[in-house]
Design a protein around this motif. Structure first.
Motif, PDB file in Angstrom:
ATOM      1  N   LEU A   1       0.818  -1.206   0.000  1.00 16.06           N
ATOM      2  CA  LEU A   1       0.000   0.000   0.000  1.00 16.06           C
ATOM      3  C   LEU A   1       0.860   1.268   0.000  1.00 16.06           C
ATOM      4  CD1 LEU A   1      -2.647  -1.179   2.632  1.00 16.06           C
ATOM      5  CD2 LEU A   1      -2.801  -1.294   0.127  1.00 16.06           C
ATOM      6  N   THR A   2       0.211   2.387  -0.230  1.00 16.04           N
ATOM      7  CA  THR A   2       0.925   3.660  -0.313  1.00 16.04           C
ATOM      8  C   THR A   2       1.339   4.197   1.059  1.00 16.04           C
ATOM      9  OG1 THR A   2      -1.183   4.864  -0.294  1.00 16.04           O
ATOM     10  CG2 THR A   2      -0.252   4.297  -2.451  1.00 16.04           C
ATOM     11  N   ASN A   3       0.907   3.539   2.138  1.00 18.08           N
ATOM     12  CA  ASN A   3       1.260   3.990   3.491  1.00 18.08           C
ATOM     13  C   ASN A   3       2.300   3.078   4.141  1.00 18.08           C
ATOM     14  OD1 ASN A   3      -0.275   1.731   3.947  1.00 18.08           O
ATOM     15  ND2 ASN A   3      -1.949   2.791   5.005  1.00 18.08           N
ATOM     16  N   THR A   4       3.031   2.288   3.330  1.00 19.82           N
ATOM     17  CA  THR A   4       4.090   1.362   3.757  1.00 19.82           C
ATOM     18  C   THR A   4       3.539   0.141   4.489  1.00 19.82           C
ATOM     19  OG1 THR A   4       4.622   2.363   5.924  1.00 19.82           O
ATOM     20  CG2 THR A   4       5.716   3.297   3.977  1.00 19.82           C
ATOM     21  N   LYS A   5       2.217  -0.029   4.515  1.00 21.80           N
ATOM     22  CA  LYS A   5       1.607  -1.226   5.077  1.00 21.80           C
ATOM     23  C   LYS A   5       1.308  -2.200   3.942  1.00 21.80           C
ATOM     24  CE  LYS A   5      -0.539   1.496   8.779  1.00 21.80           C
ATOM     25  NZ  LYS A   5      -1.820   1.873   9.450  1.00 21.80           N
ATOM     26  N   VAL A   6       0.849  -3.401   4.282  1.00 19.27           N
ATOM     27  CA  VAL A   6       0.451  -4.361   3.261  1.00 19.27           C
ATOM     28  C   VAL A   6      -0.953  -4.869   3.553  1.00 19.27           C
ATOM     29  CG1 VAL A   6       2.809  -5.067   2.713  1.00 19.27           C
ATOM     30  CG2 VAL A   6       1.526  -6.307   4.448  1.00 19.27           C
ATOM     31  N   ARG A   7      -1.610  -5.376   2.525  1.00 19.76           N
ATOM     32  CA  ARG A   7      -2.986  -5.875   2.619  1.00 19.76           C
ATOM     33  C   ARG A   7      -3.057  -7.260   1.981  1.00 19.76           C
ATOM     34  NH1 ARG A   7      -7.391  -2.003   0.167  1.00 19.76           N
ATOM     35  NH2 ARG A   7      -7.029  -1.025   2.222  1.00 19.76           N
ATOM     36  N   PHE A   8      -3.648  -8.200   2.714  1.00 15.78           N
ATOM     37  CA  PHE A   8      -3.852  -9.562   2.216  1.00 15.78           C
ATOM     38  C   PHE A   8      -5.340  -9.745   1.943  1.00 15.78           C
ATOM     39  CE2 PHE A   8      -3.848 -14.310   3.486  1.00 15.78           C
ATOM     40  CZ  PHE A   8      -3.719 -14.700   2.158  1.00 15.78           C
ATOM     41  N   VAL A   9      -5.667 -10.202   0.729  1.00 18.71           N
ATOM     42  CA  VAL A   9      -7.055 -10.279   0.273  1.00 18.71           C
ATOM     43  C   VAL A   9      -7.377 -11.688  -0.217  1.00 18.71           C
ATOM     44  CG1 VAL A   9      -8.780  -9.303  -1.286  1.00 18.71           C
ATOM     45  CG2 VAL A   9      -6.875  -7.877  -0.501  1.00 18.71           C
ATOM     46  N   LEU A  10      -8.537 -12.189   0.209  1.00 16.21           N
ATOM     47  CA  LEU A  10      -9.093 -13.427  -0.332  1.00 16.21           C
ATOM     48  C   LEU A  10     -10.503 -13.148  -0.818  1.00 16.21           C
ATOM     49  CD1 LEU A  10      -9.295 -16.546  -0.788  1.00 16.21           C
ATOM     50  CD2 LEU A  10     -10.166 -16.686   1.564  1.00 16.21           C
ATOM     51  N   LYS A  11     -10.770 -13.500  -2.071  1.00 17.71           N
ATOM     52  CA  LYS A  11     -12.112 -13.396  -2.614  1.00 17.71           C
ATOM     53  C   LYS A  11     -12.522 -14.762  -3.131  1.00 17.71           C
ATOM     54  CE  LYS A  11     -15.079 -10.446  -5.435  1.00 17.71           C
ATOM     55  NZ  LYS A  11     -15.147  -9.278  -6.339  1.00 17.71           N
ATOM     56  N   SER A  12     -13.687 -15.240  -2.706  1.00 17.59           N
ATOM     57  CA  SER A  12     -14.122 -16.573  -3.092  1.00 17.59           C
ATOM     58  C   SER A  12     -15.635 -16.616  -3.237  1.00 17.59           C
ATOM     59  CB  SER A  12     -13.679 -17.596  -2.037  1.00 17.59           C
ATOM     60  OG  SER A  12     -13.966 -18.915  -2.448  1.00 17.59           O
TER      61      SER A  12
END
Length: 249
Positions: free
Chosen positions: A81-92
């Motif tokens: 992300l643009t704020n130096t964090k990360v995002r983990f996504v699951l779509k099912s």
């Protein structure tokens, strides 16, 4: 492209000499597999990464796939992300859940060293799927989940899109490219526990994941393992990377 990786630690083995170097514009690795069966249950993904900018101007996808606007849309992704964090996504099966890290994972600009990330999706009996993450062998605090995926929805994960590394496969088109290096990318068809994650991190020294060693006892659950130039049959001259779980592929 294949690039020389800076040593992960002073005691790193020659196996850690290479990584894939993504330019953030059009580079990506097509794994050649959808991992449908794996992602329809609990799974874990481990990788070493070194972004060229830990604070990108726009979000970058470290890996991902997405079926698109269909009645059973499914996919996964890890976003820087643009704020130096990360995002983990699951779509099912049209349901989506994601978690952001509560604190920064990276720093501004180019990174001084490598970071080991493990993303885990746990399909829970009679309850919604939960996501968790580790950084350098330790659990990361996540903000409250956005959205939810039920046990039945998770079990219905289905896509014809191969998983891409260094970008997201959006209905057959690579997009939202990652800028930086990635090494030792691995997928398991189980939710790894803390002991296994710590053993895989191995105090900052990547280890061979095709066999059990110490507290790492999940080699039988390994589904894919890309050593990014350090593996058997990898062709550094021509940029070919082979799955060490099935080296002939």
């Amino acid at each position: 492209m294949l690039g020389l990786a800076s040593a992960i630690s002073s005691s790193s083995t020659p196996e850690s000499k290479y990584s894939l170097d993504f330019d953030g514009t059009d580079d990506y690795l097509d794994t050649g597999a959808t991992f449908n069966t794996t992602f329809a249950g609990s799974f874990s993904i481990s990788l070493w990464m070194r972004p060229d900018d830990g604070h990108p101007a726009s979000a970058e996808y470290v890996f991902g796939s997405n079926e698109g606007d269909t009645s059973d849309d499914s996919g996964i992704r890890l976003e820087l992300l643009t704020n130096t964090k990360v995002r983990f996504v699951l779509k099912s099966n049209e349901a989506e859940v994601y978690n952001d890290t509560s604190a920064a994972i990276f720093t501004d600009n180019a990174q001084d060293g490598w970071t080991h990330i493990v993303c885990i999706a746990t399909k829970n009996s009679g309850a919604d799927t939960t996501l968790s993450m580790y950084k350098n062998g330790s659990a990361v605090t996540l903000v409250s989940a956005t959205g939810s995926v039920s046990e039945a929805q998770h079990a219905a994960f289905s896509t014809v899109r191969n998983l891409y590394i260094g970008a997201r496969n959006q209905q057959g088109t690579a997009q939202t490219f990652y800028d930086g290096k990635i090494g030792d990318f691995a997928i398991w068809n189980t939710a790894l526990d803390a002991n296994n994650v710590a053993a895989i991190y191995n105090s900052g020294r990547p280890t061979n994941l095709t066999f059990n060693s110490g507290n790492y006892n999940q080699s039988s659950a390994l589904q894919a393992y890309y050593k990014m130039g350090n593996g058997s049959f990898d062709d550094k001259a021509n940029g070919a990377v082979h799955d060490q779980h099935a080296p002939g592929f």
